[in-house]
Write a protein that holds these residues in place. Structure first.
Motif, PDB file in Angstrom:
ATOM      1  N   LEU A   1      12.077  42.243  30.030  1.00 26.75           N
ATOM      2  CA  LEU A   1      12.131  43.624  30.541  1.00 26.75           C
ATOM      3  C   LEU A   1      13.097  43.797  31.706  1.00 26.75           C
ATOM      4  O   LEU A   1      13.743  44.831  31.843  1.00 26.75           O
ATOM      5  N   LEU A   2      13.170  42.765  32.563  1.00 29.18           N
ATOM      6  CA  LEU A   2      13.958  42.927  33.789  1.00 29.18           C
ATOM      7  C   LEU A   2      15.467  42.940  33.549  1.00 29.18           C
ATOM      8  O   LEU A   2      16.250  43.112  34.469  1.00 29.18           O
TER       9      LEU A   2
ATOM     10  N   HIS B   1      14.567  49.327  27.026  1.00 34.00           N
ATOM     11  CA  HIS B   1      13.525  48.996  28.001  1.00 34.00           C
ATOM     12  C   HIS B   1      12.245  49.774  27.690  1.00 34.00           C
ATOM     13  O   HIS B   1      11.155  49.215  27.667  1.00 34.00           O
TER      14      HIS B   1
ATOM     15  N   PHE C   1      -1.612  44.771  28.792  1.00 41.59           N
ATOM     16  CA  PHE C   1      -1.743  44.600  30.245  1.00 41.59           C
ATOM     17  C   PHE C   1      -2.454  45.741  30.954  1.00 41.59           C
ATOM     18  O   PHE C   1      -2.333  45.875  32.160  1.00 41.59           O
TER      19      PHE C   1
ATOM     20  N   HIS D   1       3.808  33.046  36.396  1.00 41.21           N
ATOM     21  CA  HIS D   1       2.889  33.672  37.337  1.00 41.21           C
ATOM     22  C   HIS D   1       3.040  33.089  38.741  1.00 41.21           C
ATOM     23  O   HIS D   1       2.093  33.051  39.497  1.00 41.21           O
TER      24      HIS D   1
ATOM     25  N   SER E   1       4.282  34.245  41.296  1.00 46.18           N
ATOM     26  CA  SER E   1       3.985  35.214  42.375  1.00 46.18           C
ATOM     27  C   SER E   1       2.497  35.182  42.718  1.00 46.18           C
ATOM     28  O   SER E   1       2.116  35.393  43.871  1.00 46.18           O
ATOM     29  N   SER E   2       1.662  34.956  41.714  1.00 47.97           N
ATOM     30  CA  SER E   2       0.218  34.884  41.989  1.00 47.97           C
ATOM     31  C   SER E   2      -0.082  33.633  42.829  1.00 47.97           C
ATOM     32  O   SER E   2      -0.879  33.691  43.777  1.00 47.97           O
TER      33      SER E   2
ATOM     34  N   CYS F   1       5.745  46.376  38.058  1.00 46.56           N
ATOM     35  CA  CYS F   1       5.186  45.149  37.461  1.00 46.56           C
ATOM     36  C   CYS F   1       4.183  45.459  36.349  1.00 46.56           C
ATOM     37  O   CYS F   1       3.123  46.032  36.587  1.00 46.56           O
TER      38      CYS F   1
HETATM   39  C1  HEM Z   1       1.085  38.786  42.816  1.00 44.34           C
HETATM   40  C2  HEM Z   1       1.631  38.784  41.623  1.00 44.34           C
HETATM   41  C3  HEM Z   1       2.845  39.570  41.220  1.00 44.34           C
HETATM   42  C4  HEM Z   1       3.752  40.254  41.979  1.00 44.34           C
HETATM   43  C5  HEM Z   1       3.766  40.436  43.494  1.00 44.34           C
HETATM   44  C6  HEM Z   1       4.724  40.819  41.068  1.00 44.34           C
HETATM   45  C7  HEM Z   1       5.804  41.600  41.471  1.00 44.34           C
HETATM   46  C8  HEM Z   1       6.668  42.231  40.604  1.00 44.34           C
HETATM   47  C9  HEM Z   1       7.736  43.107  41.026  1.00 44.34           C
HETATM   48  C10 HEM Z   1       8.105  43.432  42.473  1.00 44.34           C
HETATM   49  C11 HEM Z   1       8.354  43.560  39.898  1.00 44.34           C
HETATM   50  C12 HEM Z   1       9.516  44.550  39.840  1.00 44.34           C
HETATM   51  C13 HEM Z   1      10.848  43.866  39.777  1.00 44.34           C
HETATM   52  C14 HEM Z   1      12.005  44.845  39.879  1.00 44.34           C
HETATM   53  O1  HEM Z   1      11.810  46.045  40.053  1.00 44.34           O
HETATM   54  O2  HEM Z   1      13.151  44.366  39.821  1.00 44.34           O
HETATM   55  C15 HEM Z   1       7.689  42.949  38.761  1.00 44.34           C
HETATM   56  C16 HEM Z   1       8.038  43.146  37.449  1.00 44.34           C
HETATM   57  C17 HEM Z   1       7.445  42.483  36.401  1.00 44.34           C
HETATM   58  N1  HEM Z   1       6.337  41.659  36.456  1.00 44.34           N
HETATM   59 FE1  HEM Z   1       5.304  41.136  38.096  1.00 44.34          FE
HETATM   60  N2  HEM Z   1       4.402  40.451  39.792  1.00 44.34           N
HETATM   61  C18 HEM Z   1       3.263  39.691  39.830  1.00 44.34           C
HETATM   62  C19 HEM Z   1       2.597  39.135  38.761  1.00 44.34           C
HETATM   63  C20 HEM Z   1       2.961  39.285  37.449  1.00 44.34           C
HETATM   64  C21 HEM Z   1       2.249  38.724  36.338  1.00 44.34           C
HETATM   65  C22 HEM Z   1       0.972  37.898  36.429  1.00 44.34           C
HETATM   66  C23 HEM Z   1       2.940  39.086  35.211  1.00 44.34           C
HETATM   67  C24 HEM Z   1       2.622  38.789  33.766  1.00 44.34           C
HETATM   68  C25 HEM Z   1       1.440  38.790  33.269  1.00 44.34           C
HETATM   69  C26 HEM Z   1       4.087  39.864  35.627  1.00 44.34           C
HETATM   70  C27 HEM Z   1       5.032  40.390  34.782  1.00 44.34           C
HETATM   71  C28 HEM Z   1       6.062  41.220  35.185  1.00 44.34           C
HETATM   72  C29 HEM Z   1       7.042  41.781  34.258  1.00 44.34           C
HETATM   73  C30 HEM Z   1       7.095  41.546  32.747  1.00 44.34           C
HETATM   74  C31 HEM Z   1       7.906  42.583  35.022  1.00 44.34           C
HETATM   75  C32 HEM Z   1       9.104  43.391  34.532  1.00 44.34           C
HETATM   76  C33 HEM Z   1       8.712  44.825  34.291  1.00 44.34           C
HETATM   77  C34 HEM Z   1       9.881  45.688  33.817  1.00 44.34           C
HETATM   78  O3  HEM Z   1      11.029  45.339  34.072  1.00 44.34           O
HETATM   79  O4  HEM Z   1       9.621  46.708  33.178  1.00 44.34           O
HETATM   80  N3  HEM Z   1       4.055  39.972  36.994  1.00 44.34           N
HETATM   81  N4  HEM Z   1       6.657  42.146  39.231  1.00 44.34           N
END
Ligand code: HEM
Length: 471
Positions: A101-102, A109, A120, A268, A270-271, A399
Motif C-alpha cells: 500500500l505504501l 491504492h 483489519f 510489526h 512498530s508494535s 495505518c
Molecule cells: C504501534 C504500531 C504501529 C504504528 C505506530 C504504525 C504506524 C503507521 C503509520 C504512521 C503509517 C502511515 C505511513 C505513511 O503515511 O507514510 C502506517 C501505515 C501502514 N501500516 Fe502501520 N503502524 C503500526 C502497526 C501496524 C501493524 C500491526 C500493521 C499490520 C497488521 C500495519 C500495517 C500498515 C500498513 C499496511 C500501512 C500502509 C497503509 C496505506 O498505505 O494505505 N501497521 N502505519
C-alpha cells in the motif's frame, strides 16, 4: 492556511544558509542517524515549514497541523512512494516485497485498501486476541523472576511469533525459525545507511544482501500463498482473508500483489518499539505503573483480557496513546509532490520531497501543555485533531493495522504486567536508535520482579532524556 495567505505572492521558504558541496545524501545520512533530533533542530531554527535549499526547495519540512492537513487531504498532489530513494530494481523480489500500500496511490491504492480493510476492522481483529494471548503466555512461561531480560529481543520474539500465527497461521518451528531469521536479516541490512547510499548489486554490499534475502522471503511467502489456495483457504488468518478478498468486479489480488501486501501486514516492528518504550516509561513513572497494574488486575483477574475486558482498560489505553505521542515508532514520513503546488505562502516544484514528523508535531506547545511530560491523564483533558496527533498517520495512507496493533499491544501488556514487574537495570544507557522503527538503543535490559513489587525509577543515561522529562 488562510485563503488570504494562499492568495499572496509566493515567498522564499525559510531554511539554512547554503553550504556548497553539502549534498542531500550527506544531510540525509545525518538525518537518518537521529531523525527525531534532526527534525527538532530544523523546527527550532526555521519553524513550522522550511527547506534545505530555500531557493530550490526540493527537500521540504512541514511540522504544523495546517500543513499536514494539506498533505493528507490532497493525496493526488502529495503522493506516497516509500522506497523511491532506495532505487530498487523493478524486476526484483525486493521490489515485489515492498510493493504494498505504501507504494501505491490513486485508484490502485484505493482498490488495495478496499480489499485489505475487511481483515483489519476493529471488530474483525478480535478473532486474533486468543492467539496473541496464547503466544504471549507461552513466551512468558520461559521468563523467571530475578532474571535480566533484554527487552528488545524478548518483545520482538513475542511480536514475531504473534504475527506468524495471526498473519500466516504458522506454528511449525522450522518454518518460523527460517522466516524469523530471514526477516531479521532483511530489517538489519535494509536499514543500513549503506543500502541507501550505495544501492548497487555489488559483491559484499548490503544492497546485494537485501536483494538475496528478499528472494528467499518471497519464495517462502509464495509457498504459503499457494498452500492457502490449494487447501481452499478457510482459516481466520490475515493471509487467508487477503487470498479470498474479492473486489466488486470479482477480481482478486494477484500472487505478486499478495506478496507485497502480506509482507507489509507482517512487519510489526512498530508494535515491538511501542511496547519497549511503554515499559521504560512505566518504569520511570512508578505511580502510573501501580495504577495500570491495579486496573489490569481488577479488570482481568489474573488472566488475559477477553473482548469485553479489552474495552475496559482506559488507563492502559491512555498510557499507550501517551507513549505513541512522545515516542512514535515512525518519526519520519515522506511524500513527493506530483506537480508544482502552492504550500501556504510558498511554491513547491514538482518532485519535491516533503518530510514531516509526528515526533515534532506531538511536541508543539500550541497543542500540548507541558509536552515533554509523560502524562497519560492529559487524554482526559486534551483532544488534539487528526493533524495534531498522528502516530498512525492520517488521510488515505493511515495505518491499516492500527486496531490490530492496539489489540496486540494491550493484550501483551495486560498479560505481562500481571505476571512481572520489569525494572530497568540501573545506570543503563538509553538512546534513541533509528532501526526500521524508533527504538531504545542497547536492547533495554530489565530485571523481572514479582508483580506488585514497589520499585523506584532506575537511574539512566542517554539522549532519551531530551525526548521526555524523566526523574
Ligand atoms: C504501534 C504500531 C504501529 C504504528 C505506530 C504504525 C504506524 C503507521 C503509520 C504512521 C503509517 C502511515 C505511513 C505513511 O503515511 O507514510 C502506517 C501505515 C501502514 N501500516 Fe502501520 N503502524 C503500526 C502497526 C501496524 C501493524 C500491526 C500493521 C499490520 C497488521 C500495519 C500495517 C500498515 C500498513 C499496511 C500501512 C500502509 C497503509 C496505506 O498505505 O494505505 N501497521 N502505519
Amino acid at each position: 492556511m488562510s485563503n488570504t495567505a494562499a492568495a499572496q505572492a509566493p515567498v522564499q521558504l525559510p531554511g539554512p544558509v547554503q553550504i556548497p558541496l553539502v549534498g542531500w545524501r550527506t544531510r540525509g545520512l545525518r538525518m537518518l542517524g537521529d531523525p527525531a533530533e534532526y527534525f527538532m533542530r530544523q523546527y527550532a531554527h526555521h519553524g513550522q515549514v522550511s527547506a534545505w535549499k530555500p531557493r530550490n526547495p526540493r527537500h521540504v519540512f512541514a511540522f504544523g497541523p495546517e500543513y499536514l492537513k494539506r498533505i493528507f487531504t490532497e493525496p493526488e498532489v502529495f503522493v506516497a512512494d516509500s522506497f523511491r530513494e532506495v532505487r530498487i530494481p523493478e524486476q526484483s523480489s525486493f521490489y515485489r516485497l515492498t510493493n504494498g500500500l505504501l507504494r501505491r496511490n490513486g485508484d490502485p491504492h484505493r482498490r488495495h485498501r478496499r480489499l485489505m480493510q475487511p481483515a483489519f476492522t476493529a471488530r474483525r481483529v478480535l478473532v486474533h486476541r486468543e492467539n496473541v494471548a496464547d503466544v504471549t503466555e507461552r513466551c512468558l512461561s520461559e521468563w523467571r523472576t530475578g532474571d535480566v531480560v533484554p527487552m528488545h529481543d524478548a518483545l520482538a520474539r513475542i511480536i514475531m511469533l504473534t504475527a506468524m500465527r495471526t498473519v500466516f497461521d504458522i506454528d511449525a518451528p522450522e518454518r518460523i525459525e527460517r522466516l524469523q531469521g530471514l526477516i531479521s536479516r532483511l530489517l538489519r541490512v535494509a536499514a543500513a545507511p549503506l543500502t541507501l547510499l550505495l544501492p548497487y548489486d555489488l559483491p559484499g554490499s548490503t544492497f546485494r544482501a537485501a536483494l538475496r534475502t528478499c528472494e528467499q522471503i518471497e519464495a517462502l511467502l509464495l509457498e504459503m500463498i499457494r498452500d492457502r489456495r490449494a487447501d481452499g483457504a478457510t482459516g481466520r488468518d490475515v493471509l487467508t482473508s487477503l487470498v479470498n478478498a474479492e473486489d466488486e468486479d470479482g477480481s482478486r489480488l494477484s500472487e505478486a500483489e499478495l506478496v507485497g501486501e502480506a509482507y507489509t501486514a507482517f512487519c510489526h516492528d512498530s508494535s515491538t518499539a511501542t511496547l519497549m518504550w511503554t515499559l521504560l516509561l512505566l518504569d520511570q513513572h512508578p505511580d502510573v505503573m501501580n495504577d495500570v497494574v491495579d486496573e489490569v488486575t481488577s479488570v482481568c483477574g489474573g488472566g488475559p483480557p477477553d473482548d469485553d475486558q479489552l474495552g475496559k482498560l482506559p488507563l492502559l489505553d491512555a498510557v499507550l496513546k501517551e507513549t505513541l505521542r512522545l515516542l512514535p515508532p515512525a518519526p519520519m514520513l515522506i511524500r513527493y509532490t506530483s506537480r508544482p503546488t502552492r504550500f501556504g505562502r510558498y511554491e513547491l516544484p514538482s518532485g519535491a520531497m516533503v518530510f514531516f514528523s509526528s515526533y515534532v508535531t506531538h511536541r508543539l506547545e500550541e497543542t500540548y501543555r507541558d509536552p515533554l511530560r509523560f502524562d497519560p491523564g492529559r487524554w482526559e483533558r486534551e483532544s488534539p485533531s487528526t493533524y495534531e496527533y498522528l502516530p498512525f498517520g492520517a488521510g488515505a495512507h493511515n495505518c491499516v493495522g492500527r486496531h490490530f496493533a492496539m489489540l496486540e499491544m494491550k493484550t501483551v501488556l495486560a498479560v505481562l504486567l500481571q505476571k512481572f514487574r520489569p525494572a530497568l537495570v540501573p545506570d543503563s544507557r538509553v538512546d534513541r536508535a533509528m532501526r526500521v522503527s524508533l527504538v531504545p538503543s542497547h536492547g533495554l535490559p530489565m530485571r523481572l520482579h514479582p508483580p506488585g513489587t514497589g520499585t523506584s525509577p532506575a537511574p539512566l543515561r542517554g539522549n532519551i532524556r531530551d525526548s521526555v522529562r524523566l526523574p
